[in-house]
Design a protein around this motif. Sequence first.
Motif, PDB file in Angstrom:
ATOM      1  N   GLY A  73       0.806  -1.210   0.000  1.00 12.92           N
ATOM      2  CA  GLY A  73       0.000   0.000   0.000  1.00 12.92           C
ATOM      3  C   GLY A  73       0.834   1.253   0.000  1.00 12.92           C
ATOM      4  N   GLU A  74       2.009   1.194  -0.649  1.00 14.03           N
ATOM      5  CA  GLU A  74       2.891   2.355  -0.651  1.00 14.03           C
ATOM      6  C   GLU A  74       3.802   2.326  -1.868  1.00 14.03           C
ATOM      7  OE1 GLU A  74       6.825   1.356   1.906  1.00 14.03           O
ATOM      8  OE2 GLU A  74       5.013   1.608   3.121  1.00 14.03           O
ATOM      9  N   GLY A  75       4.420   3.479  -2.141  1.00 13.10           N
ATOM     10  CA  GLY A  75       5.386   3.556  -3.223  1.00 13.10           C
ATOM     11  C   GLY A  75       6.671   2.854  -2.852  1.00 13.10           C
ATOM     12  N   VAL A  76       7.327   2.248  -3.843  1.00 15.37           N
ATOM     13  CA  VAL A  76       8.567   1.511  -3.575  1.00 15.37           C
ATOM     14  C   VAL A  76       9.713   1.987  -4.459  1.00 15.37           C
ATOM     15  CG1 VAL A  76       7.402  -0.544  -2.698  1.00 15.37           C
ATOM     16  CG2 VAL A  76       7.874  -0.357  -5.151  1.00 15.37           C
ATOM     17  N   SER A  77       9.488   3.032  -5.267  1.00 15.72           N
ATOM     18  CA  SER A  77      10.578   3.637  -6.033  1.00 15.72           C
ATOM     19  C   SER A  77      10.161   5.035  -6.453  1.00 15.72           C
ATOM     20  CB  SER A  77      10.924   2.790  -7.270  1.00 15.72           C
ATOM     21  OG  SER A  77       9.980   2.998  -8.312  1.00 15.72           O
ATOM     22  N   GLY A  78      11.149   5.833  -6.869  1.00 15.58           N
ATOM     23  CA  GLY A  78      10.863   7.167  -7.362  1.00 15.58           C
ATOM     24  C   GLY A  78      10.360   8.101  -6.281  1.00 15.58           C
TER      25      GLY A  78
END
Length: 330
Positions: free
Chosen positions: A179-184
Motif C-alpha cells: 500500500g505504498e510507493g517503492v521507487s521514485g
Amino acid sequence: MRIQSGLIRSLLLFIPFAIAGAWSLQRHIDSDQLTVQPVQLRAQGGIGFNLRQATIPVQEIRSGGPPKDGIPSLSNPRMVSAAEATYLRANDRVIGVVLGRETRAYPLAILNYHEIINDRIGELPIAVTYCPLCDSAVVFDRRTSLGELEFGVSGLLYNSNVLMYDRSDTESLWSQLKGEGVSGPGARMKLTVLPMELTTWAAWKNRNPKTTVLSPETGHRRNYQASPYTRYFNQPNLMFPVKPISNSLRLKESVLGVWDDANAIAIPISAFGGKSVQIEKSLGSRKFTVAFDVEDQTIRVIKADVGIQWMNTFWFAWYAFHPETEIAGR
C-alpha cells in the motif's frame, strides 16, 4: 498490384497489435498451464523503470511476463445498473465499494484481465486493484501529496504481487499489498486504503439493489466469461518465489487481513468453524466486527473504528508482507 500492396499495408498495420495482444495474454495463458518461467531482473533499470532508489530488494523484483501496460488498466470505465448486469452470475465474485450514497461493484471476471480500475465515485478518485496471483483486493484513494494519480500495471511483481506504477512523469512503482510507493518520488509514501468487501454478486446486489456495476464493454477484446486462473486457484503451488513463507495455514487459504498503525491480524475462513457468524475483534484499543457467510464463503467487515484498514487475500501473500501478524483462532 494495388490489391497486393493494400494487403501488405494492412498486414503491417496489424502486426504490432497482434504482438501486443500476445504479450498481454502471455501470463494468462501460462498461468492456466502453469508453465511460466519467472524472469529475475538483474539490472537496476526494471523494464523501463528506474529502480536505483527502490525500497524493496531489486533482486526480488520479477517480470510477470507481459510488459508495462501489457495488462491494460481501465480508467473511467462504463457502468451499468444492476438490472442491466445480465452478464453476471449469482456466485461471480465482485469488489463492492460504498462511498456516501453511491454503491458500485467491480467483477473479478473483468479485473482478472485489467487488475487496476481508475474510477471516480462522486468527487473521490479511487483505484480498485486486484492481483489474481494473490487473490488480493484493495481499494485506494488516488489523491496523494504528488497530486491525483492514475495507475497502470507495470508488468513487474514483488513477492508474486502486482507492482503498479503511476502515470506521472516520474512513474514511481507502488506495491499493492504494501500500500505504498517503492521507487521514485513516491517511495515510502502510503496510499489511503478505502473500505471495501470481496463478496458474490448475488449477496452484494441483495444488500445494495441500487448498485451500479462495471460493464464488460471496456474497449478491449477479452473473454470475461472464462477465468484464466482456474487451474492456479485449484492447486497448491505458487507461480513465483515468495518470502518469507509460513505453513501455519494453507498457502492459498483466503484470509481477511486487518491492520492499524501498530498491529496486524489475519482472519482465515477456517476460524469460523464452518458457520455463518459475526465476531468482534480488536487491534490494540480499536475494535471491528466481521461477518462470515458460509454459503458464499466470504468474510467482510461490517463495522470498524477509525484507523482500522483491511484487505482480502491469500494467506501466503498476507504473511509475506506482514510476517508479524497474529492469526485469529490460533
